[in-house]
Design an enzyme around this catalytic site. Structure first.
Site, PDB file in Angstrom:
ATOM      1  N   GLY A 212       9.068  15.203 -15.788  1.00  0.00           N
ATOM      2  CA  GLY A 212       7.828  15.038 -15.454  1.00  0.00           C
ATOM      3  C   GLY A 212       6.950  13.577 -15.819  1.00  0.00           C
TER       4      GLY A 212
ATOM      5  N   GLY B 117      13.878  19.786 -13.380  1.00  0.00           N
ATOM      6  CA  GLY B 117      11.937  19.910 -12.423  1.00  0.00           C
ATOM      7  C   GLY B 117      12.599  19.899 -10.702  1.00  0.00           C
TER       8      GLY B 117
ATOM      9  N   LEU C  66      16.527  17.547  -9.826  1.00  0.00           N
ATOM     10  CA  LEU C  66      17.676  17.507  -9.121  1.00  0.00           C
ATOM     11  C   LEU C  66      17.903  16.891  -7.888  1.00  0.00           C
ATOM     12  CD1 LEU C  66      16.499  21.726  -9.720  1.00  0.00           C
ATOM     13  CD2 LEU C  66      18.513  20.393 -10.789  1.00  0.00           C
ATOM     14  N   GLU C  67      16.828  16.858  -6.749  1.00  0.00           N
ATOM     15  CA  GLU C  67      16.833  15.985  -5.609  1.00  0.00           C
ATOM     16  C   GLU C  67      17.569  14.425  -5.914  1.00  0.00           C
ATOM     17  OE1 GLU C  67      13.068  17.076  -3.355  1.00  0.00           O
ATOM     18  OE2 GLU C  67      12.477  14.990  -4.059  1.00  0.00           O
TER      19      GLU C  67
ATOM     20  N   LEU D 106       0.950  -1.129  -0.120  1.00  0.00           N
ATOM     21  CA  LEU D 106      -0.208   0.088   0.028  1.00  0.00           C
ATOM     22  C   LEU D 106       0.677   0.984   0.398  1.00  0.00           C
ATOM     23  CD1 LEU D 106      -2.555  -1.172   2.879  1.00  0.00           C
ATOM     24  CD2 LEU D 106      -2.505  -1.312  -0.019  1.00  0.00           C
TER      25      LEU D 106
ATOM     26  N   HIS E 118      14.575  33.314  19.244  1.00  0.00           N
ATOM     27  CA  HIS E 118      15.121  33.392  19.296  1.00  0.00           C
ATOM     28  C   HIS E 118      16.599  32.379  19.707  1.00  0.00           C
ATOM     29  CE1 HIS E 118      18.882  36.184  17.766  1.00  0.00           C
ATOM     30  NE2 HIS E 118      19.442  35.500  19.600  1.00  0.00           N
TER      31      HIS E 118
HETATM   32  C1  LIG Z   1      10.725  10.747  -6.899  1.00  0.00           C
HETATM   33  C2  LIG Z   1       9.740  11.140  -6.009  1.00  0.00           C
HETATM   34  C3  LIG Z   1       9.887  11.865  -5.375  1.00  0.00           C
HETATM   35  C4  LIG Z   1       8.573  12.741  -4.992  1.00  0.00           C
HETATM   36  N1  LIG Z   1       8.997  13.777  -4.162  1.00  0.00           N
HETATM   37  C5  LIG Z   1       7.473  14.094  -3.448  1.00  0.00           C
HETATM   38  C6  LIG Z   1       7.649  14.922  -2.521  1.00  0.00           C
HETATM   39  O1  LIG Z   1       8.405  14.443  -1.786  1.00  0.00           O
HETATM   40  N2  LIG Z   1       6.615  15.278  -1.743  1.00  0.00           N
HETATM   41  C7  LIG Z   1       5.315  15.603  -2.571  1.00  0.00           C
HETATM   42  O2  LIG Z   1       4.662  15.989  -2.345  1.00  0.00           O
HETATM   43  N3  LIG Z   1       5.359  14.267  -3.440  1.00  0.00           N
HETATM   44  C8  LIG Z   1       6.420  14.558  -4.138  1.00  0.00           C
HETATM   45  N4  LIG Z   1       6.380  13.147  -5.165  1.00  0.00           N
HETATM   46  C9  LIG Z   1       4.982  13.156  -6.021  1.00  0.00           C
HETATM   47  C10 LIG Z   1       3.909  12.024  -4.979  1.00  0.00           C
HETATM   48  O3  LIG Z   1       5.290  11.107  -4.991  1.00  0.00           O
HETATM   49  C11 LIG Z   1       2.112  12.374  -5.421  1.00  0.00           C
HETATM   50  O4  LIG Z   1       1.867  13.040  -6.120  1.00  0.00           O
HETATM   51  C12 LIG Z   1       1.658  11.321  -5.122  1.00  0.00           C
HETATM   52  O5  LIG Z   1       2.139  10.321  -4.755  1.00  0.00           O
HETATM   53  C13 LIG Z   1       0.158  11.100  -5.320  1.00  0.00           C
HETATM   54  O6  LIG Z   1      -0.507  10.349  -5.333  1.00  0.00           O
HETATM   55  P1  LIG Z   1      -2.164  10.100  -5.168  1.00  0.00           P
HETATM   56  O7  LIG Z   1      -2.617   9.004  -4.045  1.00  0.00           O
HETATM   57  O8  LIG Z   1      -2.242  10.603  -6.292  1.00  0.00           O
HETATM   58  O9  LIG Z   1      -1.300   8.701  -6.008  1.00  0.00           O
HETATM   59  P2  LIG Z   1      -0.284   7.474  -6.116  1.00  0.00           P
HETATM   60  O10 LIG Z   1       0.517   8.031  -5.165  1.00  0.00           O
HETATM   61  O11 LIG Z   1       0.110   7.067  -7.848  1.00  0.00           O
HETATM   62  O12 LIG Z   1      -0.324   6.077  -5.770  1.00  0.00           O
HETATM   63  C14 LIG Z   1      -2.053   5.522  -7.043  1.00  0.00           C
HETATM   64  C15 LIG Z   1      -2.057   4.267  -6.680  1.00  0.00           C
HETATM   65  O13 LIG Z   1      -2.978   3.665  -7.480  1.00  0.00           O
HETATM   66  C16 LIG Z   1      -2.459   2.397  -7.709  1.00  0.00           C
HETATM   67  N5  LIG Z   1      -3.357   1.986  -9.127  1.00  0.00           N
HETATM   68  C17 LIG Z   1      -3.388   2.350 -10.028  1.00  0.00           C
HETATM   69  N6  LIG Z   1      -3.947   1.787 -10.486  1.00  0.00           N
HETATM   70  C18 LIG Z   1      -4.924   1.513  -9.953  1.00  0.00           C
HETATM   71  C19 LIG Z   1      -6.098  -0.052 -10.550  1.00  0.00           C
HETATM   72  N7  LIG Z   1      -6.778  -0.513 -12.039  1.00  0.00           N
HETATM   73  N8  LIG Z   1      -6.347  -0.811 -10.176  1.00  0.00           N
HETATM   74  C20 LIG Z   1      -5.884  -0.109  -8.803  1.00  0.00           C
HETATM   75  N9  LIG Z   1      -5.047   0.306  -8.221  1.00  0.00           N
HETATM   76  C21 LIG Z   1      -4.801   0.483  -9.413  1.00  0.00           C
HETATM   77  C22 LIG Z   1      -1.274   2.240  -7.880  1.00  0.00           C
HETATM   78  O14 LIG Z   1      -0.767   1.423  -8.304  1.00  0.00           O
HETATM   79  C23 LIG Z   1      -0.357   3.373  -6.959  1.00  0.00           C
HETATM   80  O15 LIG Z   1      -0.309   2.593  -5.114  1.00  0.00           O
HETATM   81  C24 LIG Z   1       7.413  12.813  -5.463  1.00  0.00           C
HETATM   82  C25 LIG Z   1       7.130  11.485  -6.920  1.00  0.00           C
HETATM   83  C26 LIG Z   1       8.385  11.033  -6.994  1.00  0.00           C
HETATM   84  C27 LIG Z   1       8.030   9.769  -8.340  1.00  0.00           C
END
Ligand SMILES: Cc1cc2nc3c(=O)[nH]c(=O)nc-3n(C[C@H](O)[C@H](O)[C@H](O)COP(=O)(O)OP(=O)(O)OC[C@H]3O[C@@H](n4cnc5c(N)ncnc54)[C@H](O)[C@@H]3O)c2cc1C
Length: 466
Positions: A272, A182, A186-187, A37, A445
């Site tokens: 992206g 982006g 950079l991270e 999860l 402070h």
């Molecule tokens: C390298 C990296 C670093 C990041 N760092 C940050 C950060 O520091 N701070 C920040 O705010 N954001 C960060 N992000 C972005 C952040 O991860 C996302 O904005 C966030 O995870 C989005 O959440 P979500 O719940 O929309 O989707 P997700 O986290 O993408 O979760 C979607 C879930 O849906 C599941 N799923 C998809 N389709 C199906 C289906 N048909 N049936 C069942 N399950 C399905 C997937 O398996 C997944 O587990 C980062 C992203 C990356 C790649």
């Protein structure tokens, strides 16, 4: 069994929505196709990247900063498998935390790929090949996003990697090319640069961190260059020759012109992310997408089909975990008949590098474009006592306020701990506060946060320590 709510996806959007809905008395199930999860954020995004940023930062400090503070240690040695294990422990801990929250809130977890058959019906393809039909009053799509790909560049996650591969490299690449300046590029570039890679960033635009305040981005670029980053701005990757022992990346000016070839051991494509809706059956179910493939929603997260909602990376807005979480809470509240709401004007953004960059609200560019008259107050960390004693003086705070009302419209910080400091600005802005309110709030402070107070004072041209 019929549910009140079935959520597809357990990223920060989905699992938070599930918890809030359960708190409000709904019978909830989540559907997740991955074995664990937590979605992108916990497994291959925010969390693993922050673990590696933390560990690599300490490695770098041990190498370069300890001695000047009188802490004499032998030159640190990198044990990359142990660092990756540290990262994995962090992932496991957080993933277990989500499992615990599901149990605690009596939320059913169905492992499999969800497909929407229509309002109230989700079919799940279970891991063992069977399918399960789940009936529910409401459905929330929280399927997140996937990496964006470059035409003609095949990601093998070994030598040509996405962020996912870059979080698990087996060794430090001598030369790393990052495509895209982006946040993610950079991270992850910082991680591998600290561990010894020579890093070149190729960016199509003529600036780094597109969308963030331009002045902050320029200062950040200078600092990264001082650290050893190389930038090729206004340039595009057109192809990679993979036939040799090292990669030959073809780069040319974005506007066209002479091509050059850059050698690399690893190329990270970080241009992206795109919304992920594969196999969800949206078309047949009548759920419309916008022209960028995002699920279309109204201001109440409702899709074009009644009873089906969408949140997080799969809908419009910044692709950030906390934006997804807040939408999850608001969406659950709306489904429960309450007044859920997300204030999109106050969503902080953080780049977790050294120094960090953080921002909330409007940039100067946005204010100029919108024709808003504003005043700007700036305060450098070179004039902040705590930063001086710790010798961490890179960066500054900028407060942008409405010229007439003094209401704070944007705050931008570059400096150590900027990501933790931004939230006082977010709270102030959530309450419609003025620069004067910030300036008259007593700050402990010595703290770096005093620089925020001073920047707010500088809006009224009365900073004390400058
Ligand atoms: C390298 C990296 C670093 C990041 N760092 C940050 C950060 O520091 N701070 C920040 O705010 N954001 C960060 N992000 C972005 C952040 O991860 C996302 O904005 C966030 O995870 C989005 O959440 P979500 O719940 O929309 O989707 P997700 O986290 O993408 O979760 C979607 C879930 O849906 C599941 N799923 C998809 N389709 C199906 C289906 N048909 N049936 C069942 N399950 C399905 C997937 O398996 C997944 O587990 C980062 C992203 C990356 C790649």
């Amino acid at each position: 069994m019929a549910y009140d709510l079935v959520i597809i996806g357990t990223g920060p959007g989905g699992y938070v929505c599930a918890v809030r809905a359960a708190q409000l008395g709904m019978k909830v199930a989540v559907v997740e196709k991955n074995p664990t999860l937590g979605g992108t954020c916990l497994n291959i995004g925010c969390m693993p990247s922050k673990a590696l940023l933390h560990a690599s930062e300490l490695f770098e400090q041990a190498e370069h900063s300890f001695a000047k503070m009188g802490v004499s240690v032998p030159a640190p040695k990198l044990d990359l498998p142990a660092m990756m294990n540290f990262k994995q422990q962090g992932i496991d801990g957080n993933v277990k935390g989500v499992e615990f929250l599901m149990k605690k809130n009596k939320i059913d977890v169905i492992h499999g790929r969800g497909k929407i058959l229509g309002a109230g019906k989700v079919e799940v393809a279970l891991a063992d090949g069977r399918t399960q039909l789940v009936e529910t009053k409401h459905i929330v799509i929280a399927t997140g996003s996937d990496i964006a790909r470059l035409k003609g560049i095949e990601i093998d996650e070994k030598r040509i990697v996405s962020s996912t591969g870059a979080l698990s490299l087996a060794k430090v690449p001598a030369k790393l090319i990052i495509v895209g300046a982006g946040v993610i590029g950079l991270e992850l570039g910082s991680v591998w640069h600290r561990l010894g890679a020579d890093v070149t960033v190729v960016e199509f635009l003529d600036r780094i961190l597109p969308g963030m305040d331009g002045e902050i981005a320029r200062q950040f670029q200078r600092i990264l260059e001082k650290q050893g980053f190389k930038f090729k701005l206004g340039a595009k990757l057109t192809g990679i020759d993979t036939s040799g022992p090292t990669l030959a990346a073809k780069v040319e000016p974005a506007a066209g012109g002479a091509q050059e070839t850059l050698e690399a051991d690893v190329v990270l494509v970080a241009i992206g992310r795109v919304p992920y809706t594969e196999g969800l059956g949206l078309k047949q179910a009548g759920v419309a997408l916008d022209n960028r493939g995002r699920v279309k929603i109204d201001p109440h997260f409702s899709t074009t089909v009644k009873g089906i909602y969408a949140i997080g990376d799969v809908v419009a807005g910044p692709m950030l975990a906390h934006k997804a979480e807040d939408e999850g809470v608001a969406c659950a509240e709306i489904i429960a008949g309450k007044a859920g709401h997300v204030n999109y004007d106050v969503i902080p953004g953080v780049v977790y590098t050294t120094p960090e960059v953080s921002s909330v609200g409007k940039t100067e560019e946005e204010l100029k474009e919108g024709g808003t008259a504003y005043t700007s107050g700036k305060f450098p960390f070179t004039a902040n006592g705590r930063s001086k004693v710790n010798q961490t003086t890179d960066g500054f705070v900028k407060v942008l306020a409405d010229a007439k009302t003094d209401r704070v419209l944007g705050v931008h910080i570059i400096g150590i701990e900027a990501g933790e400091m931004i939230h006082e600005a977010a709270v102030l802005m959530e309450f419609g506060g003025a620069a004067e309110d910030l300036a008259r709030t007593c700050h402990a402070h010595p703290t770096r946060s005093e620089a925020i107070k001073e920047a707010a004072l500088a809006v009224g041209k009365r900073a004390i320590h400058m």
